[in-house]
Write a protein that holds these residues in place. Structure first.
Motif, short mmCIF file in Angstrom:
data_model
loop_
_atom_site.label_atom_id
_atom_site.label_comp_id
_atom_site.label_asym_id
_atom_site.label_seq_id
_atom_site.Cartn_x
_atom_site.Cartn_y
_atom_site.Cartn_z
N ILE A 462 -66.54 24.98 8.12
CA ILE A 462 -66.59 26.25 8.54
C ILE A 462 -65.37 26.74 7.74
O ILE A 462 -64.58 26.39 7.44
CB ILE A 462 -66.34 26.39 10.03
N TYR A 463 -65.86 27.94 6.87
CA TYR A 463 -64.95 28.60 6.15
C TYR A 463 -63.93 29.64 6.85
O TYR A 463 -64.34 30.30 7.52
CB TYR A 463 -65.59 29.49 4.91
N GLY A 464 -62.80 29.32 6.96
CA GLY A 464 -61.84 30.21 7.57
C GLY A 464 -60.36 29.64 7.67
O GLY A 464 -59.89 28.53 7.11
N ASP A 465 -59.44 30.59 8.11
CA ASP A 465 -57.94 30.13 8.06
C ASP A 465 -57.38 29.75 9.20
O ASP A 465 -57.81 30.39 10.21
CB ASP A 465 -57.24 31.72 7.91
N ILE A 466 -57.07 28.61 9.45
CA ILE A 466 -56.83 27.79 10.59
C ILE A 466 -55.59 28.45 11.16
O ILE A 466 -55.23 28.10 12.32
CB ILE A 466 -56.69 26.46 10.43
N SER A 467 -54.68 29.31 10.73
CA SER A 467 -53.59 29.75 11.10
C SER A 467 -53.54 31.01 11.94
O SER A 467 -53.09 31.49 12.73
CB SER A 467 -52.62 30.21 10.03
N SER A 468 -55.17 31.49 11.75
CA SER A 468 -55.71 32.55 12.62
C SER A 468 -56.26 32.13 13.95
O SER A 468 -57.41 31.43 13.97
CB SER A 468 -56.75 33.47 11.81
N ALA A 469 -55.68 32.54 15.18
CA ALA A 469 -56.34 32.41 16.38
C ALA A 469 -57.80 32.79 16.63
O ALA A 469 -58.61 32.23 16.97
CB ALA A 469 -55.42 33.11 17.46
N ASP A 470 -58.16 33.92 15.72
CA ASP A 470 -59.42 34.31 15.97
C ASP A 470 -60.47 33.43 15.45
O ASP A 470 -61.73 33.20 15.79
CB ASP A 470 -59.77 35.55 15.04
N LYS A 499 -47.00 25.16 15.94
CA LYS A 499 -47.56 26.60 16.38
C LYS A 499 -49.46 26.19 16.62
O LYS A 499 -49.88 26.99 17.71
CB LYS A 499 -47.77 27.60 15.27
N LEU A 500 -49.77 25.50 15.79
CA LEU A 500 -51.45 25.27 15.86
C LEU A 500 -51.59 24.49 17.23
O LEU A 500 -52.68 24.48 17.80
CB LEU A 500 -51.89 24.36 14.46
N VAL A 501 -50.75 23.59 17.45
CA VAL A 501 -51.08 22.89 18.63
C VAL A 501 -51.12 23.77 19.89
O VAL A 501 -51.99 23.59 20.69
CB VAL A 501 -50.03 21.69 18.82
N ARG A 502 -50.13 24.80 19.99
CA ARG A 502 -50.19 25.57 21.07
C ARG A 502 -51.58 26.53 21.11
O ARG A 502 -51.96 26.74 22.26
CB ARG A 502 -48.89 26.47 21.01
N HIS A 503 -51.95 26.91 19.89
CA HIS A 503 -53.04 27.74 20.05
C HIS A 503 -54.18 27.02 20.29
O HIS A 503 -54.96 27.43 21.21
CB HIS A 503 -53.37 28.38 18.49
N VAL A 504 -54.30 25.60 19.75
CA VAL A 504 -55.70 24.73 20.26
C VAL A 504 -55.50 24.57 21.65
O VAL A 504 -56.45 24.49 22.50
CB VAL A 504 -55.51 23.61 19.33
N ARG A 505 -54.26 24.28 22.31
CA ARG A 505 -54.07 23.77 23.59
C ARG A 505 -54.28 24.96 24.62
O ARG A 505 -55.32 24.54 25.49
CB ARG A 505 -52.87 23.15 24.01
N THR A 506 -54.17 26.16 24.07
CA THR A 506 -54.63 27.20 25.03
C THR A 506 -56.07 27.36 24.94
O THR A 506 -56.71 27.73 26.10
CB THR A 506 -53.89 28.60 24.35
N LEU A 507 -56.78 27.49 23.86
CA LEU A 507 -58.11 27.49 23.56
C LEU A 507 -58.93 26.53 24.37
O LEU A 507 -60.29 26.43 24.68
CB LEU A 507 -58.52 27.41 22.28
N ASN A 508 -58.21 25.15 24.39
CA ASN A 508 -58.87 23.84 24.78
C ASN A 508 -58.14 23.06 25.41
O ASN A 508 -57.53 21.98 24.97
CB ASN A 508 -59.71 23.04 23.60
N PRO A 509 -57.76 23.26 26.90
CA PRO A 509 -56.79 22.50 27.50
C PRO A 509 -57.19 20.91 27.67
O PRO A 509 -56.46 20.11 28.08
CB PRO A 509 -56.96 23.11 29.12
N LYS A 510 -58.46 20.45 27.36
CA LYS A 510 -58.86 19.02 27.89
C LYS A 510 -58.99 18.20 26.32
O LYS A 510 -59.12 17.15 26.61
CB LYS A 510 -60.10 19.24 28.47
N ALA A 511 -58.77 18.94 25.11
CA ALA A 511 -59.15 18.22 24.01
C ALA A 511 -57.86 17.28 23.69
O ALA A 511 -56.86 17.38 24.19
CB ALA A 511 -59.38 19.27 22.76
N LEU A 512 -58.37 16.13 22.92
CA LEU A 512 -57.16 15.21 22.25
C LEU A 512 -56.91 15.88 21.09
O LEU A 512 -57.49 16.01 20.21
CB LEU A 512 -57.99 13.88 22.28
N ILE A 513 -55.51 16.28 20.98
CA ILE A 513 -54.89 16.83 19.64
C ILE A 513 -54.14 16.06 19.05
O ILE A 513 -53.06 15.31 19.65
CB ILE A 513 -54.21 18.12 20.21
#
Length: 576
Positions: A462-470, A499-513
């Motif tokens: 997927i083409y995209g900027d990982i720093s963007s929450a969108d 910062k990325l960990v916090r974003h990802v954890r908010t979007l996916n509480p159950k994932a292994l990060i």
């Protein structure tokens, strides 16, 4: 003679004092040197008045600057340059010159009859500052990124373009085909002779004196001034000869050693050149300031148009097309060299040359500020560009997966956020040990080369900027089971692993990060942010180095190397 020594003393003293001020205020040193020259020159305090002193200081600085520029031109890299860099540089130079001629002639500057103000300005505005760009990209650790490599490639080809212009510059007042061919012929003869000597004679000489550093330095300087004086005798210029001397030395085995030894001397004389240039700049009138602002505005607008357009047409994506355009949006120190040669030959009015110098100063300050914030500016600009109809590489994502390209749709079970060398090595390892797992992996990154290469290998990207929450939200990582952050903080743009960990954890509480820590002190912070596991690259590196020591002590280093060579031969990495 005593007056020249006194003048050089004043130049160095004021350059150092104002250089310190520029360093602490994070401004370009070149700006400090120009101001130092103005302060002590005829239009400032008047402590240096001798035009002969100013001329000698300036010419010595020019010769050393061009010699070092030549040393840093890598002909092999130019030959190997990909079509992206060649087309980008060609579009920028040709487009910039055409727009420059139209603009500067359109505002009434001369273009003939012995006066070539419009021509010199269009050439000057087509060149970007190597000193400023390399310094900022180095500090941002972006020299090895795709936009950084494109920027550096364009800079090298700009230098070649400037060399060609300097070859015909002495004949501008008599631009006949025969005269131009004669000038180019003289340059060709000098280049061929210099390359032959540097290829077959100088390496043997330098090999004999390799253990005498002072002789290597002296030999390089002797070669510089010999070729420079030969150029003068061929009705070219000493500056042109110095450039050819540097280019010829850049191809032989001792180039790095010579560059290292001459660098300090180069810095000394380049400082003198810019201080001497500052001495020639009078207090500007309104007309000079107005022209300087027009030159600066034209440079920025034309660079954005002529750099962005070819890169966009080559499908580099909006980000990789915008960043080089932003990086290159200033006037080069080489432009000041071109302008000064024009002043010396009475091709350009002093007022025009002064305006170009002021435009250089304005853009040196502004571009340094803008380049340090180029990622935020690019991120802000992509939205409006999409709204006016420009397509990014993620256009049509919803249809790609149906077509079997595997480029889009929601993220799969395992997601790799960001793709650099660690991620490249990880995919190669998975391909070697568990290729079936590749079908369960999604990569999200904004490097167009990575995007196209992964697509061609059948991976889901997927083409995209990982720093963007969108980006993370629309990619659908909320349903993924494992999310890997393999890019260290030093290389992330607009984000950090925490910062990325916090974003990802908010979007996916159950994932292994799985996150990456640059420093040992970062590990606890990443776990507190919600990481499931933190990798510390230095630990794996230390383990590998320890096994190398053990193998060496057991006399098995050759076997270990053979094992590593075999493993490397099996790998098919995206990033070498």
């Amino acid at each position: 003679m005593h007056e020249l020594i006194r003048d050089i003393t004043l130049c160095i003293l004021f350059a150092w004092m104002l250089g310190l001020l520029a360093h602490f205020s994070r401004q370009p040193l070149i700006l400090a040197y120009l101001i130092a020259g103005f302060c002590i020159g005829p239009f400032g305090a008047g402590w240096v008045k001798s035009q002969e002193s100013i001329g000698v200081i300036s010419e010595l600085g020019l010769i050393f600057m061009l010699f070092m520029i030549g040393l840093e031109i890598d002909l092999k890299k130019i030959v190997r340059a990909g079509k992206v860099i060649l087309f980008a540089a060609g579009g920028q130079l040709i487009g910039g010159c055409l727009l420059g001629i139209l603009f500067f002639a359109g505002i009434g500057l001369s273009l003939g009859g012995g006066h070539f103000d419009a021509l010199y300005l269009c050439i000057a505005c087509a060149l970007s500052s190597t000193v400023i760009i390399v310094k900022v990209l180095y500090e941002k650790r972006e020299l090895d990124t795709l936009p950084g490599r494109i920027t550096l490639g364009v800079l090298v080809l700009q230098d070649i373009f400037a060399i060609l212009f300097l070859a015909v510059q002495p004949s501008l007042a008599n631009l006949q085909v025969g005269v131009i061919l004669l000038s180019i012929g003289r340059v060709a003869v000098l280049v061929a002779a210099a390359l032959l000597v540097s290829r077959y004679v100088l390496p043997r000489l330098f090999h004999q004196i390799a253990r005498r550093p002072e002789l290597i330095l002296l030999g390089a300087l002797a070669w510089c001034f010999l070729v420079a004086e030969t150029a003068e005798q061929l009705s070219l210029s000493r500056e042109m000869g110095a450039l050819i001397a540097g280019v010829s030395l850049s191809t032989f085995p001792y180039a790095l050693d010579v560059t290292a030894k001459v660098t300090t001397l180069r810095d000394f004389f380049i400082t003198l050149f810019f201080v001497a240039l500052g001495m020639t700049i009078p207090v500007p009138g309104l007309s000079v300031i107005g022209l300087a602002l027009m030159i600066a505005a034209f440079t920025v607008v034309s660079r954005l148009v002529t750099t962005f357009t070819p890169l966009y047409l080559l499908k580099q994506g909006l980000r990789a097309s915008l960043l080089p355009a932003i990086n290159l949006a200033q006037i080069s120190e080489f432009s000041l060299v071109v302008i000064q040669t024009g002043v010396g030959d009475n091709h350009i009015a002093a007022e025009t040359a002064n305006a170009a110098s002021f435009a250089f100063v304005v853009l040196a300050v502004l571009s340094t500020f803008v380049m340090t914030r180029s990622d935020e500016i690019t991120r802000w600009a992509i939205g409006p560009l999409k709204r006016i109809g420009l397509r990014d590489l993620d256009h049509g994502n919803g249809h790609a997966e149906e077509a079997g390209e595997g480029g889009h749709g929601e993220a799969r079970r395992i997601v790799i956020l960001g793709f650099f060398r660690s991620a490249s090595a990880l995919l190669a390892e998975i391909e070697r040990q568990a290729p079936v797992l590749l079908e369960q992996i999604t990569v999200i990154d904004f490097n167009p080369n990575v995007y196209q290469t992964l697509l061609s290998r059948g991976l889901h990207v997927i083409y995209g900027d990982i720093s963007s929450a969108d980006t993370l939200l629309h990619a659908g990582i909320g349903k993924s089971e494992m999310i890997i952050l393999s890019v260290p903080d030093a290389l992330l743009k607009g984000a950090s692993n925490e910062k990325l960990v916090r974003h990802v954890r908010t979007l996916n509480p159950k994932a292994l990060i799985v996150a990456t820590a640059d420093l040992l002190s970062d590990v606890g912070e990443l776990y507190a942010a919600g990481a499931s596991y933190v990798t510390v690259t230095r630990l794996s590196d230390a383990h590998e180095l320890f096994t190398v020591i053990e193998a060496a002590q057991a006399g098995l280093l050759a076997d270990k190397r053979a094992e590593l060579d075999a493993r490397l031969g099996e790998r098919r990495e995206v990033l070498p």
